[in-house]
Design a protein around this motif. Structure first.
Motif, PDB file in Angstrom:
ATOM      1  N   ALA A  56       0.980  -1.138   0.053  1.00 29.80           N
ATOM      2  CA  ALA A  56       0.114  -0.107   0.012  1.00 29.80           C
ATOM      3  C   ALA A  56       0.764   1.144  -0.073  1.00 29.80           C
ATOM      4  O   ALA A  56       1.656   1.481   0.824  1.00 29.80           O
ATOM      5  N   THR A  58       1.689   4.206   1.507  1.00 31.66           N
ATOM      6  CA  THR A  58       1.453   4.854   2.578  1.00 31.66           C
ATOM      7  C   THR A  58       2.495   5.805   2.641  1.00 31.66           C
ATOM      8  O   THR A  58       2.549   6.637   3.754  1.00 31.66           O
ATOM      9  N   ASP A  59       3.918   5.666   1.902  1.00 33.03           N
ATOM     10  CA  ASP A  59       4.756   6.774   2.017  1.00 33.03           C
ATOM     11  C   ASP A  59       5.349   7.062   0.685  1.00 33.03           C
ATOM     12  O   ASP A  59       5.254   6.289  -0.185  1.00 33.03           O
ATOM     13  N   THR A  99      -5.194   8.449  -2.441  1.00 33.72           N
ATOM     14  CA  THR A  99      -5.556   9.139  -1.277  1.00 33.72           C
ATOM     15  C   THR A  99      -6.676   8.307  -0.664  1.00 33.72           C
ATOM     16  O   THR A  99      -6.691   7.061  -1.028  1.00 33.72           O
ATOM     17  N   ASP A 100      -7.350   8.657   0.166  1.00 34.68           N
ATOM     18  CA  ASP A 100      -8.235   7.647   1.002  1.00 34.68           C
ATOM     19  C   ASP A 100      -9.614   7.732   0.194  1.00 34.68           C
ATOM     20  O   ASP A 100     -10.559   7.002   0.337  1.00 34.68           O
ATOM     21  N   THR A 103      -7.254   6.846  -6.374  1.00 38.34           N
ATOM     22  CA  THR A 103      -5.855   6.743  -6.991  1.00 38.34           C
ATOM     23  C   THR A 103      -5.647   7.192  -8.403  1.00 38.34           C
ATOM     24  O   THR A 103      -6.842   7.128  -9.300  1.00 38.34           O
ATOM     25  N   LEU A 133      -5.997   4.428   0.000  1.00 37.08           N
ATOM     26  CA  LEU A 133      -5.571   4.564   1.526  1.00 37.08           C
ATOM     27  C   LEU A 133      -6.478   4.324   2.440  1.00 37.08           C
ATOM     28  O   LEU A 133      -7.885   4.710   2.152  1.00 37.08           O
ATOM     29  N   ALA A 137      -6.103   9.001   6.097  1.00 38.03           N
ATOM     30  CA  ALA A 137      -4.702   8.918   5.809  1.00 38.03           C
ATOM     31  C   ALA A 137      -4.409  10.125   4.647  1.00 38.03           C
ATOM     32  O   ALA A 137      -5.373  10.516   3.919  1.00 38.03           O
ATOM     33  N   VAL A 140      -0.631  10.615  -0.786  1.00 38.18           N
ATOM     34  CA  VAL A 140       0.659  10.382  -0.904  1.00 38.18           C
ATOM     35  C   VAL A 140       0.934  10.593  -2.717  1.00 38.18           C
ATOM     36  O   VAL A 140       0.216   9.928  -3.340  1.00 38.18           O
ATOM     37  N   SER A 290       6.808   3.985   6.803  1.00 39.93           N
ATOM     38  CA  SER A 290       5.338   3.717   6.865  1.00 39.93           C
ATOM     39  C   SER A 290       5.229   3.052   8.311  1.00 39.93           C
ATOM     40  O   SER A 290       4.236   3.286   9.225  1.00 39.93           O
ATOM     41  N   ALA A 294       3.196   4.168  11.873  1.00 37.43           N
ATOM     42  CA  ALA A 294       2.216   3.284  12.617  1.00 37.43           C
ATOM     43  C   ALA A 294       2.749   2.854  14.060  1.00 37.43           C
ATOM     44  O   ALA A 294       1.764   2.927  14.943  1.00 37.43           O
TER      45      ALA A 294
END
Length: 391
Positions: A56, A58-59, A99-100, A103, A133, A137, A140, A290, A294
């Motif tokens: 995923a 996330t970074d 994004t949440d 994509t 995401l 979140a 990214v 990432s 977390a």
């Protein structure tokens, strides 16, 4: 200028030029026919991305590394003349965003045809499947640019002569001949030489014979390619032409050096591997960042709760962090090994030609920087292991 140095062409004589002279005639000098388009093929493009391999995003570094790793496929798209416009330089700017909510892949091309853009887009979207995401979140995004320069990058050019066009058609066909290259997923296939004959006014090639490859695997590859070559159509030639077609191979995903390659080819092979190792290390650093975020979030949650006992999730997140640390260290170690191998080859080449000195100097800097990065990553792993809550 590396590819210009390793450009391959054959000079052959047409059989008409070698025909017996009639009595009383003076021999005219035979005109050599230069056979172009004998450029290397990176078989790594034959390997489809593994399902679920892309983490995923996330970074940002996860996206950067994943996009960087598409270089072989993107550059292969630009080998075909139908993918490029009239300019000598083509540029591909890849952007990815998650994004949440959604994509998005964005491709901006300079000197790309619609066919070229479609090829690149298909390759990138297959290799970098984006995921929405988790809710809340932060977005990214990342971007990577690739530059293709005709004369320096691998490129087929058509219209020189019939045998060169046939050789170009062969090179353009190689990405569809992946069944031949399947046994070499982690190796560099051997260099092969095929003697071909194009027969006057015939739309299919004449006899095709390969020189012994020196190994059963190489001979099997030659036999497979021989069948493929026989099916490549030929524009009718005005005369018989016999020439040697050399098959040079690279593999950006090779896991071992290729000592059998000539030094210049070995250097280019090493650089392809090094680029992939850098991409993998960049992605691994993103996964580690990432995982660290977390874990920090859980620690902060525990601190806000003012509890002295670690939350159950804290041990899980810390285990994920140290696992990511270990993969980051491993990726940097692999990158360092690739850089050291490229440096050794550059030094070998510099001993023969002083113009390789800048490449040697650049790689020396890269080795020193990666050694430092790997040491820091190892220290981070050890520190994270010590900070993890005890069960």
């Amino acid at each position: 200028m590396l590819l210009r140095r390793i450009a391959v062409a054959s000079a052959v004589l047409t059989t008409a030029a070698c025909a017996p002279l009639q009595k009383g005639t003076k021999a005219a000098p035979a005109e050599p026919v230069r056979i172009t388009n004998q450029i290397p093929f990176d078989i790594s493009v034959c390997q489809a991305p593994a399902a679920g391999q892309m983490p995923a995003p996330t970074d940002p570094n996860i996206l950067v590394g994943a996009l960087m790793a598409t270089r072989p496929s993107v550059m292969e798209c630009l080998v075909a003349p139908t993918s490029r416009g009239a300019e000598q330089t083509s540029r591909v700017l890849l952007k990815a965003r998650a994004t949440d909510q959604e994509t998005q892949h964005t491709l901006t091309g300079v000197n790309l045809t619609p066919e070229g853009e479609a090829c690149v887009r298909k390759a990138v979207e297959a290799a970098v499947p984006l995921k929405v995401l988790p809710k809340g979140a932060a977005p990214v995004s990342a971007e990577v640019e690739f530059v293709h320069e005709q004369g320096r990058s691998l490129a087929v050019t058509l219209g020189t002569n019939v045998p060169s066009d046939y050789s170009g058609a062969v090179r353009l066909g190689q990405p569809q001949w992946c069944d031949c290259y399947a046994p070499f997923a982690t190796q560099v296939p051997p260099t092969l030489e095929a003697t071909l004959q194009l027969v006057k006014n015939q739309a299919t090639p004449g006899p095709i014979t390969f020189a012994p490859a020196g190994s059963p695997e190489g001979d099997a590859l030659a036999a497979c390619l021989q069948q493929k070559l026989a099916a490549v159509p030929v524009a009718p030639s005005p005369e018989d032409v016999k020439f040697v077609r050399t098959f040079h191979h690279f593999n950006a995903r090779a896991t071992a050096p290729a000592p059998a390659l000539a030094p210049q080819y070995r250097f280019f092979q090493g650089e392809l591997v090094r680029n992939q190792r850098i991409a993998e290390a960049t992605l691994a650093s993103g996964v580690r960042a990432s995982a660290s975020s977390a874990y920090d979030a859980v620690v902060l949650q525990q601190q806000k709760a003012k509890g002295k006992k670690a939350l159950p999730e804290q041990a899980t997140r810390c285990a994920e962090l140290t696992a990511a640390d270990a993969k980051w260290v491993s990726a940097l170690t692999a990158q360092l090994q690739a850089e050291q191998q490229s440096l050794a080859t550059a030094q070998e080449l510099k001993a023969q030609e002083a113009s390789w000195a800048p490449a040697e100097a650049s790689l020396q800097e890269a080795v020193a920087a990666t050694q430092k990065d790997a040491a820091n990553a190892q220290q981070q792993l050890e520190a994270d292991q010590k900070s993890c809550p005890k069960p």
